[in-house]
Design a protein around this motif. Sequence first.
Motif, PDB file in Angstrom:
ATOM      1  N   PRO A 176       0.790  -1.241   0.000  1.00 52.80           N
ATOM      2  CA  PRO A 176       0.000   0.000   0.000  1.00 52.80           C
ATOM      3  C   PRO A 176       0.818   1.284   0.000  1.00 52.80           C
ATOM      4  O   PRO A 176       0.258   2.365   0.026  1.00 52.80           O
ATOM      5  CB  PRO A 176      -0.792  -0.115   1.304  1.00 52.80           C
ATOM      6  CG  PRO A 176       0.127  -0.889   2.214  1.00 52.80           C
ATOM      7  CD  PRO A 176       0.835  -1.869   1.325  1.00 52.80           C
ATOM      8  N   LEU A 177       2.151   1.174  -0.006  1.00 51.03           N
ATOM      9  CA  LEU A 177       2.959   2.372   0.204  1.00 51.03           C
ATOM     10  C   LEU A 177       4.273   2.259  -0.544  1.00 51.03           C
ATOM     11  O   LEU A 177       4.855   1.175  -0.650  1.00 51.03           O
ATOM     12  CB  LEU A 177       3.222   2.530   1.712  1.00 51.03           C
ATOM     13  CG  LEU A 177       3.922   3.803   2.208  1.00 51.03           C
ATOM     14  CD1 LEU A 177       3.006   4.998   2.041  1.00 51.03           C
ATOM     15  CD2 LEU A 177       4.310   3.638   3.685  1.00 51.03           C
ATOM     16  N   GLN A 178       4.727   3.390  -1.099  1.00 52.11           N
ATOM     17  CA  GLN A 178       6.090   3.480  -1.603  1.00 52.11           C
ATOM     18  C   GLN A 178       6.602   4.886  -1.341  1.00 52.11           C
ATOM     19  O   GLN A 178       6.105   5.863  -1.905  1.00 52.11           O
ATOM     20  CB  GLN A 178       6.196   3.186  -3.103  1.00 52.11           C
ATOM     21  CG  GLN A 178       7.653   3.275  -3.611  1.00 52.11           C
ATOM     22  CD  GLN A 178       7.782   3.117  -5.112  1.00 52.11           C
ATOM     23  OE1 GLN A 178       6.939   2.496  -5.745  1.00 52.11           O
ATOM     24  NE2 GLN A 178       8.848   3.681  -5.689  1.00 52.11           N
ATOM     25  N   VAL A 179       7.585   4.965  -0.468  1.00 50.05           N
ATOM     26  CA  VAL A 179       8.170   6.245  -0.086  1.00 50.05           C
ATOM     27  C   VAL A 179       9.683   6.115  -0.095  1.00 50.05           C
ATOM     28  O   VAL A 179      10.228   5.114   0.404  1.00 50.05           O
ATOM     29  CB  VAL A 179       7.697   6.696   1.321  1.00 50.05           C
ATOM     30  CG1 VAL A 179       8.355   8.013   1.715  1.00 50.05           C
ATOM     31  CG2 VAL A 179       6.190   6.809   1.375  1.00 50.05           C
ATOM     32  N   GLU A 180      10.356   7.121  -0.667  1.00 52.30           N
ATOM     33  CA  GLU A 180      11.802   7.249  -0.516  1.00 52.30           C
ATOM     34  C   GLU A 180      12.084   8.506   0.286  1.00 52.30           C
ATOM     35  O   GLU A 180      11.388   9.518   0.107  1.00 52.30           O
ATOM     36  CB  GLU A 180      12.515   7.355  -1.869  1.00 52.30           C
ATOM     37  CG  GLU A 180      12.418   6.118  -2.750  1.00 52.30           C
ATOM     38  CD  GLU A 180      11.248   6.136  -3.700  1.00 52.30           C
ATOM     39  OE1 GLU A 180      10.611   5.077  -3.889  1.00 52.30           O
ATOM     40  OE2 GLU A 180      10.935   7.225  -4.241  1.00 52.30           O
ATOM     41  N   LEU A 181      13.082   8.453   1.160  1.00 47.39           N
ATOM     42  CA  LEU A 181      13.411   9.629   1.949  1.00 47.39           C
ATOM     43  C   LEU A 181      14.914   9.728   2.156  1.00 47.39           C
ATOM     44  O   LEU A 181      15.610   8.711   2.214  1.00 47.39           O
ATOM     45  CB  LEU A 181      12.685   9.633   3.297  1.00 47.39           C
ATOM     46  CG  LEU A 181      13.110   8.624   4.371  1.00 47.39           C
ATOM     47  CD1 LEU A 181      14.197   9.206   5.266  1.00 47.39           C
ATOM     48  CD2 LEU A 181      11.921   8.203   5.206  1.00 47.39           C
ATOM     49  N   VAL A 182      15.389  10.953   2.249  1.00 48.09           N
ATOM     50  CA  VAL A 182      16.768  11.239   2.618  1.00 48.09           C
ATOM     51  C   VAL A 182      16.739  12.345   3.666  1.00 48.09           C
ATOM     52  O   VAL A 182      16.105  13.385   3.453  1.00 48.09           O
ATOM     53  CB  VAL A 182      17.619  11.681   1.412  1.00 48.09           C
ATOM     54  CG1 VAL A 182      18.998  12.151   1.872  1.00 48.09           C
ATOM     55  CG2 VAL A 182      17.772  10.534   0.425  1.00 48.09           C
ATOM     56  N   ALA A 183      17.376  12.122   4.808  1.00 47.61           N
ATOM     57  CA  ALA A 183      17.446  13.120   5.873  1.00 47.61           C
ATOM     58  C   ALA A 183      18.886  13.557   6.075  1.00 47.61           C
ATOM     59  O   ALA A 183      19.807  12.727   6.033  1.00 47.61           O
ATOM     60  CB  ALA A 183      16.888  12.555   7.171  1.00 47.61           C
ATOM     61  N   ASP A 184      19.084  14.835   6.283  1.00 49.18           N
ATOM     62  CA  ASP A 184      20.390  15.381   6.640  1.00 49.18           C
ATOM     63  C   ASP A 184      20.542  15.197   8.151  1.00 49.18           C
ATOM     64  O   ASP A 184      19.749  15.737   8.928  1.00 49.18           O
ATOM     65  CB  ASP A 184      20.432  16.861   6.253  1.00 49.18           C
ATOM     66  CG  ASP A 184      21.734  17.532   6.661  1.00 49.18           C
ATOM     67  OD1 ASP A 184      22.650  16.833   7.106  1.00 49.18           O
ATOM     68  OD2 ASP A 184      21.819  18.774   6.547  1.00 49.18           O
ATOM     69  N   THR A 204      13.736   3.526   2.217  1.00 54.91           N
ATOM     70  CA  THR A 204      12.467   3.342   1.525  1.00 54.91           C
ATOM     71  C   THR A 204      11.492   2.745   2.526  1.00 54.91           C
ATOM     72  O   THR A 204      11.876   1.992   3.431  1.00 54.91           O
ATOM     73  CB  THR A 204      12.597   2.398   0.315  1.00 54.91           C
ATOM     74  OG1 THR A 204      13.038   1.110   0.776  1.00 54.91           O
ATOM     75  CG2 THR A 204      13.570   2.932  -0.702  1.00 54.91           C
ATOM     76  N   LEU A 205      10.225   3.066   2.366  1.00 53.77           N
ATOM     77  CA  LEU A 205       9.159   2.491   3.180  1.00 53.77           C
ATOM     78  C   LEU A 205       8.174   1.831   2.238  1.00 53.77           C
ATOM     79  O   LEU A 205       7.731   2.442   1.255  1.00 53.77           O
ATOM     80  CB  LEU A 205       8.452   3.571   4.011  1.00 53.77           C
ATOM     81  CG  LEU A 205       9.324   4.344   5.000  1.00 53.77           C
ATOM     82  CD1 LEU A 205       8.505   5.458   5.662  1.00 53.77           C
ATOM     83  CD2 LEU A 205       9.900   3.412   6.050  1.00 53.77           C
TER      84      LEU A 205
END
Length: 506
Positions: free
Chosen positions: A389-397, A446-447
């Motif tokens: 149900p989900l596709q997320v990419e993230l990058v945090a500093d 990724t989530l």
Amino acid sequence: MLGVALVLVAAVACSSSSRPPTTPPAETAAARAPSLLDHVPADTPFLLSSTGSSFAGAQLHDILDELRAELSPVLEMTSDDMLASMEPNERILFVALRAVASLGAADLGRLGLDPSRVELAVYGWGLTPVMRLRLDGRFLRDLVARALKDAGLDDPALRWGEHTYRTWTFDSGLQLVAVVLDDQLVMAFSRRAEKVLPHLVGDAAGRPARGFELATIRARYPQLEGEPVLFIDPARAAALVERGDELRALLPELPPACPRALASLVRSFPPIAATTTEPNRKTRESRFVIGPSPALAKTVAALARPIPRWPGDDARAGEATYGVGLAPLATLEAVAGYVDAAAGTATACGVTPPPTTMREAIRSLAPVLAPVNGATFVIHEIAETEDMPLQVELVADVTDPYAIYSWMSSQLGLPPRPPALGSPTAVSLGFLPSTIVLEAGAFAATLGRHDPTALAALRHAPAGPRELVRVAMGAGTTDNNPDGATLLHARLEGDTIVMDMVERAP
């Protein structure tokens, strides 16, 4: 469509054949077309308006079409025999819904829902909330009369001079007062209809000495152009609240300490104003200004960081990119100051506050949020038929990626040994699969569904701008503009936050 039907039911009474208020002689020379803003006092504490938006009108028709489709099965199941067995006060809702369901685009336009032009104003006459919608009042009165007849209800409209109006009284004693003029529907909340009716119908005693327009606030907001759509002045609202009489006219049973405590809280918020322009029917440009507020600017300046990555403003269909250039823990702590102050005000106003403060609530997240300076997310629209149900990419500093992993290990059950820097590692966050990457000054993940190419593209995207927020949404990722694209960015200019948004319809 439900909203239209409720307006119809709410307006069931309100027949009136008023003449539009005449323009004061001093304003005649301006040769400006009449506007609903002419009824709004220049010193109103709040305003939400649309003064002829074709973009908003088209969106509204999309919403009405969806509601029509949702209500159609209900109306089909409601037979004439079922209606006949209902009490008249129950029957009126279904009769109104049927009447609205039968309206075509031209009829909806006569009810103020023309896709090429919607004119609406919600504002404060002092602290009294008032709504005006431009429409064909004669058409609405005829529609109401037919609905009343079909429901078997008498018309209990009251009279105010040459006007008719209706009131609906809530258990608290507060009344909704409604009038249908020849060119608009006007409604207000009040405890005494006679106090607000002169303003609703446009009598000389109820007209503002000076109407609201962009020039009214331009000295404070030189950044603004176009049509005013939002204005909130906490200082004006606080002065009215602290005086007490107008607040108690709406809420008479407040404790004595409440007006002063509430005024102090309201006064601590920054003012807000916004305008829009529409270069064409498929584009709307909006600008929001928060401030000026030296205290707010000082707080935000200390929180601001560059957005870690930015893949570009042209979001593809089904993708929404969010960049945040704020340190999250410090931002939440700043917000907590307002939230916890509001809880203290609730106590002074006789409302039980929550059992814990917001500062206490975010304490458990402090270890994972403290190292983060900003983040960029890409969220994908997933079809309902997809298994994931989900596709997320993230990058945090982040200042310390190992601190992030240590918290995840203790709270989410990850292995105690962190993966090597730069190595994508599959992990499980409860029911949600994930992939994480620790880097020297960043944390990527990724989530849900994992797309290595998409994650790599975000990890290696160029550094983002030094802005508070930047958003790019492609088609399918926003309810407000589902088939178009939206770009938004917010920045700090002196002691003011300025946010620009461009919406494009297909």
